[in-house]
Design a protein around this motif. Structure first.
Motif, PDB file in Angstrom:
ATOM      1  N   VAL A  24       0.825  -1.220   0.000  1.00 50.88           N
ATOM      2  CA  VAL A  24       0.000   0.000   0.000  1.00 50.88           C
ATOM      3  C   VAL A  24       0.856   1.265   0.000  1.00 50.88           C
ATOM      4  O   VAL A  24       0.332   2.360  -0.263  1.00 50.88           O
ATOM      5  N   LEU A  25       2.143   1.156   0.278  1.00 51.19           N
ATOM      6  CA  LEU A  25       3.002   2.334   0.402  1.00 51.19           C
ATOM      7  C   LEU A  25       3.054   3.195  -0.859  1.00 51.19           C
ATOM      8  O   LEU A  25       2.939   4.429  -0.762  1.00 51.19           O
ATOM      9  N   LEU A  95       8.911   5.900  -9.141  1.00 48.59           N
ATOM     10  CA  LEU A  95       7.479   6.013  -8.871  1.00 48.59           C
ATOM     11  C   LEU A  95       6.901   7.292  -9.465  1.00 48.59           C
ATOM     12  O   LEU A  95       5.736   7.323  -9.869  1.00 48.59           O
ATOM     13  N   ASN A  96       7.705   8.334  -9.531  1.00 40.93           N
ATOM     14  CA  ASN A  96       7.274   9.579 -10.142  1.00 40.93           C
ATOM     15  C   ASN A  96       6.944   9.406 -11.626  1.00 40.93           C
ATOM     16  O   ASN A  96       6.151  10.160 -12.190  1.00 40.93           O
ATOM     17  N   LEU A  97       7.562   8.410 -12.252  1.00 43.53           N
ATOM     18  CA  LEU A  97       7.418   8.201 -13.689  1.00 43.53           C
ATOM     19  C   LEU A  97       6.486   7.047 -14.043  1.00 43.53           C
ATOM     20  O   LEU A  97       6.072   6.924 -15.199  1.00 43.53           O
ATOM     21  N   LEU A  98       6.163   6.206 -13.063  1.00 41.07           N
ATOM     22  CA  LEU A  98       5.362   5.012 -13.323  1.00 41.07           C
ATOM     23  C   LEU A  98       4.133   4.984 -12.422  1.00 41.07           C
ATOM     24  O   LEU A  98       4.002   5.781 -11.499  1.00 41.07           O
ATOM     25  N   SER A  99       3.258   4.019 -12.663  1.00 38.92           N
ATOM     26  CA  SER A  99       2.111   3.795 -11.783  1.00 38.92           C
ATOM     27  C   SER A  99       2.566   2.987 -10.570  1.00 38.92           C
ATOM     28  O   SER A  99       3.609   2.316 -10.613  1.00 38.92           O
ATOM     29  N   PRO A 100       1.800   3.021  -9.466  1.00 39.49           N
ATOM     30  CA  PRO A 100       2.186   2.240  -8.281  1.00 39.49           C
ATOM     31  C   PRO A 100       2.338   0.745  -8.566  1.00 39.49           C
ATOM     32  O   PRO A 100       3.276   0.110  -8.096  1.00 39.49           O
ATOM     33  N   GLY A 101       1.405   0.174  -9.339  1.00 32.25           N
ATOM     34  CA  GLY A 101       1.459  -1.253  -9.613  1.00 32.25           C
ATOM     35  C   GLY A 101       2.683  -1.647 -10.404  1.00 32.25           C
ATOM     36  O   GLY A 101       3.365  -2.635 -10.089  1.00 32.25           O
ATOM     37  N   PRO A 258       3.383  -7.167  -5.007  1.00 33.39           N
ATOM     38  CA  PRO A 258       2.742  -6.526  -6.170  1.00 33.39           C
ATOM     39  C   PRO A 258       1.246  -6.777  -6.254  1.00 33.39           C
ATOM     40  O   PRO A 258       0.484  -5.889  -6.666  1.00 33.39           O
ATOM     41  N   LEU A 259       0.809  -7.983  -5.873  1.00 36.75           N
ATOM     42  CA  LEU A 259      -0.620  -8.282  -5.913  1.00 36.75           C
ATOM     43  C   LEU A 259      -1.368  -7.429  -4.895  1.00 36.75           C
ATOM     44  O   LEU A 259      -2.503  -6.990  -5.156  1.00 36.75           O
ATOM     45  N   VAL A 260      -0.752  -7.192  -3.747  1.00 33.88           N
ATOM     46  CA  VAL A 260      -1.352  -6.298  -2.748  1.00 33.88           C
ATOM     47  C   VAL A 260      -1.506  -4.896  -3.333  1.00 33.88           C
ATOM     48  O   VAL A 260      -2.533  -4.231  -3.154  1.00 33.88           O
ATOM     49  N   THR A 261      -0.481  -4.442  -4.066  1.00 31.62           N
ATOM     50  CA  THR A 261      -0.532  -3.112  -4.664  1.00 31.62           C
ATOM     51  C   THR A 261      -1.630  -3.005  -5.709  1.00 31.62           C
ATOM     52  O   THR A 261      -2.414  -2.041  -5.713  1.00 31.62           O
ATOM     53  N   VAL A 277      -5.426   6.996  -9.587  1.00 34.11           N
ATOM     54  CA  VAL A 277      -5.724   6.638 -10.977  1.00 34.11           C
ATOM     55  C   VAL A 277      -5.599   5.128 -11.134  1.00 34.11           C
ATOM     56  O   VAL A 277      -4.593   4.542 -10.708  1.00 34.11           O
ATOM     57  N   PRO A 278      -6.587   4.445 -11.722  1.00 34.91           N
ATOM     58  CA  PRO A 278      -6.491   2.999 -11.893  1.00 34.91           C
ATOM     59  C   PRO A 278      -5.369   2.621 -12.849  1.00 34.91           C
ATOM     60  O   PRO A 278      -4.945   3.420 -13.688  1.00 34.91           O
TER      61      PRO A 278
END
Length: 312
Positions: A24-25, A95-101, A258-261, A277-278
């Motif tokens: 979740v971070l 992370l600034n350039l990508l999605s969390p997942g 990753p699955l949690v994210t 954003v999904p």
């Protein structure tokens, strides 16, 4: 060499706790990074976590002594400090350039690198099952990036830069993980994390801009505090898990992160669409994420699986 205590159930609980907190971070960090830069966010996370641990150890009269470390221990400590500092900053830059997942899936390379390194340094076994697991993991990455594979392989776009930055974060994290595990022979996990956190924060002082916190809105401020506490609990649980369980088992459990994210992003996007954003991926990519997790777990648990098959 450090030897695990054998309390595997406690180690499993701690590893699962780390997996959920790490999962979740990035969602919380993504919101904070809209205002603060990666270095400053990292400085706050490390300073708050380190200060709380210092207060706890001071009250309990358990502050570490540097004398037992010796020259070799000092080198390991410096390696852990450098590795964790670089990991934190590079991860947030990615992370600034990508999605969390996507970020969390790519950083999944880190525990695999820790596992492979442990084979050579801690003399843990590497079996056929682990080799198969690595192959499955690579297949999963190919499936996950199916929509942007050409972009990754042929051009240096923002997306490609983000993936490479997170891979670099995974690489330097391995140095921290290996050094931290060996330092357990001299200090407790809490003592190790206190010293590393404060030393990392001190290292970042010239580049940190603490006054950026005044620009956060109330929600972002609470999320920053949550990120700081997440740092304290998640890495503390990780460090303690290594004290009670084999590095390979801990790595297999962290594969669930990753699955949690992905699940957390889906829920958060439906509850707070203005802030989260999904993930913009197709069903093949989601299947690839599951395959990556399975491959990562198989790589970590390969020796146990092969031993069980031989007995049968």
């Amino acid at each position: 060499m450090h030897i695990s205590s054998g309390r595997w159930m406690y180690g499993l609980f701690l590893a699962l706790t780390t997996s959920v907190l790490w999962g979740v971070l990035p969602i919380k960090l993504k919101e904070v990074l809209q205002v603060m830069d990666p270095v400053t966010v990292t400085w706050y996370r490390l300073m708050v976590a380190g200060s709380l641990l210092f207060a706890y150890l001071a009250v309990s009269r358990r502050l570490p002594s540097f004398r037992p470390l010796g020259r070799k221990g000092g080198g390991l400590l410096a390696l852990a400090i450098g590795g964790l500092t670089a990991n934190y900053v590079l991860y947030l830059m990615g992370l600034n350039l990508l999605s969390p997942g996507t970020t969390q899936l790519v950083i999944q390379v880190a525990p695999i690198l820790l596992l492979i390194s442990s084979v050579f340094i801690f003399r843990e076994r590497f079996s056929l099952g682990q080799a198969i697991g690595l192959g499955v993991m690579l297949l999963g990455f190919a499936l996950f990036f199916n929509q942007r594979l050409d972009e990754l392989l042929t051009s240096l776009t923002t997306y490609t830069t983000g993936v490479l930055t997170v891979l670099a974060a995974a690489f330097v994290w391995t140095f921290y993980g290996l050094a931290q595990k060996q330092l357990l022979t001299s200090w407790s996990s809490v003592q190790i994390m206190m010293v590393i956190y404060l030393a990392c924060a001190l290292l970042l002082v010239p580049w940190a801009q603490p006054l950026q916190v005044l620009e956060l809105n109330p929600l972002q401020g609470w999320l920053l505090l949550a990120c700081c506490l997440n740092t304290l609990v998640a890495y503390g649980a990780f460090a303690e898990a290594l004290a009670h369980w084999e590095a390979s088992r801990v790595s297999a459990t962290l594969a669930l992160t990753p699955l949690v994210t992905f699940a957390s992003v889906a829920l958060a996007a439906s509850w707070w669409p203005d802030h989260v954003v999904p993930e913009q991926v197709n069903w093949i990519a989601y299947a690839g994420a599951v395959v990556v997790v399975l491959g990562s777990a198989l790589t970590a648990l390969g020796p146990s699986i092969m031993a069980s098959l031989r007995k049968r």
